[in-house]
Motif scaffolding. Structure first.
Motif, PDB file in Angstrom:
ATOM      1  N   LYS A  40       0.821  -1.225   0.000  1.00  0.00           N
ATOM      2  CA  LYS A  40       0.000   0.000   0.000  1.00  0.00           C
ATOM      3  C   LYS A  40       0.848   1.266   0.000  1.00  0.00           C
ATOM      4  O   LYS A  40       0.350   2.347  -0.248  1.00  0.00           O
ATOM      5  CB  LYS A  40      -0.906   0.010   1.238  1.00  0.00           C
ATOM      6  N   ILE A  41       2.132   1.110   0.333  1.00  0.00           N
ATOM      7  CA  ILE A  41       2.987   2.293   0.370  1.00  0.00           C
ATOM      8  C   ILE A  41       3.503   2.574  -1.036  1.00  0.00           C
ATOM      9  O   ILE A  41       4.364   1.871  -1.544  1.00  0.00           O
ATOM     10  CB  ILE A  41       4.149   2.098   1.371  1.00  0.00           C
ATOM     11  N   LYS A  42       2.918   3.604  -1.645  1.00  0.00           N
ATOM     12  CA  LYS A  42       3.239   3.890  -3.053  1.00  0.00           C
ATOM     13  C   LYS A  42       4.372   4.917  -3.155  1.00  0.00           C
ATOM     14  O   LYS A  42       5.097   4.948  -4.112  1.00  0.00           O
ATOM     15  CB  LYS A  42       1.997   4.441  -3.769  1.00  0.00           C
ATOM     16  N   ASN A  43       4.448   5.781  -2.176  1.00  0.00           N
ATOM     17  CA  ASN A  43       5.472   6.819  -2.261  1.00  0.00           C
ATOM     18  C   ASN A  43       5.974   7.163  -0.864  1.00  0.00           C
ATOM     19  O   ASN A  43       5.499   6.627   0.139  1.00  0.00           O
ATOM     20  CB  ASN A  43       4.899   8.073  -2.950  1.00  0.00           C
ATOM     21  N   GLN A  44       6.924   8.099  -0.837  1.00  0.00           N
ATOM     22  CA  GLN A  44       7.549   8.461   0.437  1.00  0.00           C
ATOM     23  C   GLN A  44       6.528   9.004   1.431  1.00  0.00           C
ATOM     24  O   GLN A  44       6.604   8.729   2.624  1.00  0.00           O
ATOM     25  CB  GLN A  44       8.628   9.505   0.176  1.00  0.00           C
ATOM     26  N   LYS A  45       5.578   9.748   0.881  1.00  0.00           N
ATOM     27  CA  LYS A  45       4.589  10.368   1.766  1.00  0.00           C
ATOM     28  C   LYS A  45       3.763   9.318   2.511  1.00  0.00           C
ATOM     29  O   LYS A  45       3.499   9.436   3.712  1.00  0.00           O
ATOM     30  CB  LYS A  45       3.659  11.275   0.934  1.00  0.00           C
ATOM     31  N   ASP A  46       3.377   8.262   1.792  1.00  0.00           N
ATOM     32  CA  ASP A  46       2.626   7.172   2.440  1.00  0.00           C
ATOM     33  C   ASP A  46       3.455   6.571   3.564  1.00  0.00           C
ATOM     34  O   ASP A  46       2.950   6.272   4.641  1.00  0.00           O
ATOM     35  CB  ASP A  46       2.313   6.053   1.437  1.00  0.00           C
ATOM     36  N   GLY A  47       4.754   6.392   3.273  1.00  0.00           N
ATOM     37  CA  GLY A  47       5.661   5.814   4.266  1.00  0.00           C
ATOM     38  C   GLY A  47       5.748   6.691   5.493  1.00  0.00           C
ATOM     39  O   GLY A  47       5.647   6.215   6.623  1.00  0.00           O
ATOM     40  N   GLU A  48       5.913   7.994   5.244  1.00  0.00           N
ATOM     41  CA  GLU A  48       6.028   8.935   6.371  1.00  0.00           C
ATOM     42  C   GLU A  48       4.760   8.923   7.218  1.00  0.00           C
ATOM     43  O   GLU A  48       4.805   8.991   8.437  1.00  0.00           O
ATOM     44  CB  GLU A  48       6.293  10.366   5.867  1.00  0.00           C
ATOM     45  N   ARG A  49       3.641   8.833   6.525  1.00  0.00           N
ATOM     46  CA  ARG A  49       2.366   8.844   7.245  1.00  0.00           C
ATOM     47  C   ARG A  49       2.257   7.631   8.170  1.00  0.00           C
ATOM     48  O   ARG A  49       1.845   7.731   9.315  1.00  0.00           O
ATOM     49  CB  ARG A  49       1.197   8.878   6.250  1.00  0.00           C
ATOM     50  N   LEU A  50       2.667   6.487   7.653  1.00  0.00           N
ATOM     51  CA  LEU A  50       2.603   5.271   8.475  1.00  0.00           C
ATOM     52  C   LEU A  50       3.574   5.360   9.669  1.00  0.00           C
ATOM     53  O   LEU A  50       3.254   4.943  10.780  1.00  0.00           O
ATOM     54  CB  LEU A  50       2.899   4.031   7.619  1.00  0.00           C
ATOM     55  N   LYS A  51       4.744   5.928   9.404  1.00  0.00           N
ATOM     56  CA  LYS A  51       5.713   6.093  10.505  1.00  0.00           C
ATOM     57  C   LYS A  51       5.120   6.949  11.616  1.00  0.00           C
ATOM     58  O   LYS A  51       5.199   6.611  12.793  1.00  0.00           O
ATOM     59  CB  LYS A  51       7.017   6.719   9.997  1.00  0.00           C
ATOM     60  N   GLU A  52       4.507   8.059  11.204  1.00  0.00           N
ATOM     61  CA  GLU A  52       3.849   8.940  12.190  1.00  0.00           C
ATOM     62  C   GLU A  52       2.808   8.170  12.999  1.00  0.00           C
ATOM     63  O   GLU A  52       2.702   8.306  14.212  1.00  0.00           O
ATOM     64  CB  GLU A  52       3.106  10.086  11.461  1.00  0.00           C
ATOM     65  N   GLU A  53       2.054   7.356  12.257  1.00  0.00           N
ATOM     66  CA  GLU A  53       0.985   6.602  12.908  1.00  0.00           C
ATOM     67  C   GLU A  53       1.579   5.627  13.936  1.00  0.00           C
ATOM     68  O   GLU A  53       1.041   5.475  15.041  1.00  0.00           O
ATOM     69  CB  GLU A  53       0.204   5.835  11.831  1.00  0.00           C
ATOM     70  N   LEU A  54       2.686   4.997  13.587  1.00  0.00           N
ATOM     71  CA  LEU A  54       3.314   4.041  14.510  1.00  0.00           C
ATOM     72  C   LEU A  54       3.861   4.754  15.748  1.00  0.00           C
ATOM     73  O   LEU A  54       3.758   4.257  16.863  1.00  0.00           O
ATOM     74  CB  LEU A  54       4.426   3.264  13.806  1.00  0.00           C
ATOM     75  N   MET A  55       4.434   5.927  15.531  1.00  0.00           N
ATOM     76  CA  MET A  55       4.953   6.701  16.668  1.00  0.00           C
ATOM     77  C   MET A  55       3.811   7.039  17.628  1.00  0.00           C
ATOM     78  O   MET A  55       3.915   6.852  18.834  1.00  0.00           O
ATOM     79  CB  MET A  55       5.610   7.999  16.185  1.00  0.00           C
ATOM     80  N   GLU A  56       2.731   7.525  17.056  1.00  0.00           N
ATOM     81  CA  GLU A  56       1.564   7.885  17.872  1.00  0.00           C
ATOM     82  C   GLU A  56       1.026   6.664  18.615  1.00  0.00           C
ATOM     83  O   GLU A  56       0.610   6.738  19.765  1.00  0.00           O
ATOM     84  CB  GLU A  56       0.438   8.457  16.987  1.00  0.00           C
ATOM     85  N   TYR A  57       1.054   5.530  17.915  1.00  0.00           N
ATOM     86  CA  TYR A  57       0.532   4.292  18.486  1.00  0.00           C
ATOM     87  C   TYR A  57       1.309   3.906  19.748  1.00  0.00           C
ATOM     88  O   TYR A  57       0.734   3.566  20.773  1.00  0.00           O
ATOM     89  CB  TYR A  57       0.633   3.179  17.427  1.00  0.00           C
TER      90      TYR A  57
END
Ligand code: WT7
Length: 577
Positions: free
Chosen positions: A509-526
């Protein structure tokens, strides 16, 4: 070995009246038995809360200020020794009404407000075992600690209460949650008797416990006993140099050992006036506090000092900090630049001190009267035998790297790991307590810190176990596996870095850097939301697989070496990678 020396003039004001005028002489003649006499009554009983508070009430210190609280909004509350004595008696009676008995674990999940300190003392007074939970903890961290300790009562505030609601049912031993900022509680305090018979605890009875992290497994409950206060008080005198007229500020939270040993027990045992600030870190605010309260002795941590440094010397210079007399630091390596900067900013150096949750009190330190070898942790506290030993517990020659080890027998030494006897015994090798830190000793007995021998992370001075963070990450549906390391960081000492293997579907599902960054943020918040605000990875990297031993253990050492661009070393036990 090259190092800078800061000479101490033994005739100057700071050192001449010092309790430890001649280190070598005192080290040679010191005895714990003799120190005990000052704090312990003759009947063989020892209650640390009595030593810290009630002992003073029969003296002229009765009306002396014990604790001064200031909060974020600038609201100030002051308590004399007598106030604390009466209030802790009242809370002790309330706890008894709730059914608390000797030996019961009562945990505090509170910000740095008066009832944290009052309740801590109350629990000790009734012979209970107090536990402090850092107020940044979230559900998982709270559950692990309350479950393992079979805590029966938790004391908290209405703001923190929701974090307990979700886990309350799962905690079979938890009988009551007391919320201190309610009208109900205020009424109970008003109506409670201020007379309490302090439990006749023995020196080796359990008094408090703190959960701390190792390399593997969940955090472990380090148990301390009442007699620890003898060591905490003596080190507060000999290392922190606390004297009768001092106003002392320790910036630590009682969720960590420094906050218990030197913000409650050691300092109050000496009858010292202590400032507690519950607001956020802010350089200008900190200097304002130092000046307004005329702080004389200040105990803080390297990350805070580095954050102050980042603001320059003109800010502290614009405050009247002329009352500051002695500065100490603990928790992580104190860099030489920080010492040089403090001389410029405050006209005096920070004195590095070393100890651990398990040691309960300061073990190695730079004493006010001792020349500072900049970059060294100093020398052992009188009564403490420290050495550098190899992995089988044999002393190594001066200048050789090895394990920092201590001869068991100091009064503040942990007396158990809760419910884990094997774990407790694993600390001791060949008659030495092994600290898990590496260092060297020079020919004159100064100790030099090198690093942890294990994977434990120190971020902003706070101890975080990689396993806890890895476990939190894999709870997230996108994560298959995670490996967590401490990555060197100029400001925070280390930051938490996580290497994460994603679920295949997620990865696609990670198509570009932005998707990756978004998921990283989500994991940090988690992680922040489930484990703790301070224990989340500030850096995340997605990788295809983790290096593991053939038995399936994650080799964090290899992740770290790769991160730092260092040789990966012995990989003979490594699964194909
Ligand atoms: C670990 C223990 C905050 C109070 C004690 C922390 C590291 C502690 C120093 C120092 C270099 C230090 C060690 C130790 N540490 N003091 N002066 N220089 N490292 O208790 O949270 O149990 O952490 O903190 O690695 O093992 P703790």
């Amino acid at each position: 070995m090259k190092y800078e020396v800061l000479k101490k003039d033994k005739t100057d004001e700071e050192t001449s009246g010092h309790a430890l005028h001649d280190y070598d002489k005192m080290y040679a003649s010191f005895s714990w038995k003799a120190s005990e006499k000052e704090f312990v009554s003759d009947d063989g009983c020892l209650n640390a809360a009595y030593v810290a508070i009630d002992r003073h009430v029969g003296t002229w210190r009765r009306n002396k200020l014990a604790l001064i609280f200031e909060d974020e909004a600038g609201f100030i509350e002051k308590f004399t020794f007598e106030d604390l004595s009466l209030l802790s008696n009242k809370v002790g009676n309330i706890l008894k009404d709730f059914g608390a008995e000797r030996g019961d674990r009562v945990f505090l999940f509170l910000p740095r407000t008066p009832y944290l300190y009052i309740s801590f003392l109350a629990i000790l007074k009734i012979g209970g075992v107090a536990g402090a939970l850092f107020s940044a903890f979230q559900e998982q961290a709270l559950f692990d600690r309350l479950e393992d300790s079979s805590t029966s009562i938790v004391i908290t505030t209405s703001q923190l209460l929701p974090r307990l609601s979700g886990i309350r049912k799962k905690l079979k031993n938890l009988k009551h949650i007391i919320t201190v900022d309610t009208d109900d509680f205020k009424t109970s305090v008003a109506n409670a008797s201020a007379d309490l018979r302090i439990a006749g605890t023995r020196p080796d009875d359990h008094a408090f416990m703190l959960y701390t992290s190792g390399t593997t497994g969940k955090p472990k409950g380090v148990v301390h006993v009442h007699k620890a206060i003898v060591h905490q008080a003596m080190s507060a005198r000999l290392v922190l140099d606390l004297k009768e007229d001092d106003t002392y500020w320790c910036t630590a939270d009682p969720g960590w050992i420094t906050g218990i040993s030197y913000e409650i027990l050691g300092n109050l045992a000496l009858g010292i006036t202590t400032l507690v600030f519950s607001g956020r870190f802010d350089p200008k605010r900190w200097y304002t506090l130092l000046a307004a309260h005329k702080v004389t002795v200040w105990y803080t941590a390297p990350t805070a000092i580095r954050m102050l440094m980042a603001q320059g010397v003109s800010l502290p210079k614009s405050f009247d900090l002329s009352n500051l007399r002695h500065l100490c630091s603990v928790g992580e390596p104190l860099n030489p630049e920080a010492i040089r900067w403090s001389i410029k900013a405050f006209g005096r150096p920070f004195h590095d001190t070393w100890f651990q949750t398990e040691t309960g009190a300061i073990m190695i330190a730079n004493f006010a009267t001792l020349d500072i070898r900049v970059g060294s942790m100093g020398k052992p506290m009188p009564g403490v035998v420290a050495a550098i030993v190899d992995d089988s517990g044999r002393q190594v020659p001066n200048g050789t790297e090895g394990n920092i080890a201590l001869r068991p027998g100091w009064p503040a030494m942990m007396q158990a790991i809760w419910k884990r006897l094997g774990k407790y015994h694993s600390y001791f090798i060949n008659g030495w307590y092994m600290s898990g830190d590496h260092g060297t000793k020079d020919g004159d007995g100064y100790f030099w810190f090198i690093g942890r021998a294990d994977d434990v992370i120190k971020t902003s001075g706070e101890r975080v176990g990689p396993f806890e963070v890895e476990s939190a990450l894999v709870e997230h549906p996108a994560v298959v596996e995670a490996g967590v390391i401490g990555k060197p960081d100029e400001l925070r000492g280390e930051i938490i870095k996580a290497f994460v293997v994603l679920d295949k579907d997620q990865r696609s599902k990670i198509k570009n850097q932005k998707d990756g960054e978004r998921l990283k943020e989500e994991l940090m918040e988690y992680v922040k939301k489930h484990l703790a605000g301070h224990a989340y990875p500030r850096e995340i990297e997605f990788i295809d697989s983790l290096p593991k031993t053939r038995s399936g253990k994650i080799m964090r050492r290899i992740l770290k070496a790769k991160e730092l661009g260092l040789p990966v070393g012995d990989t003979s036990t490594l699964e194909e990678y």
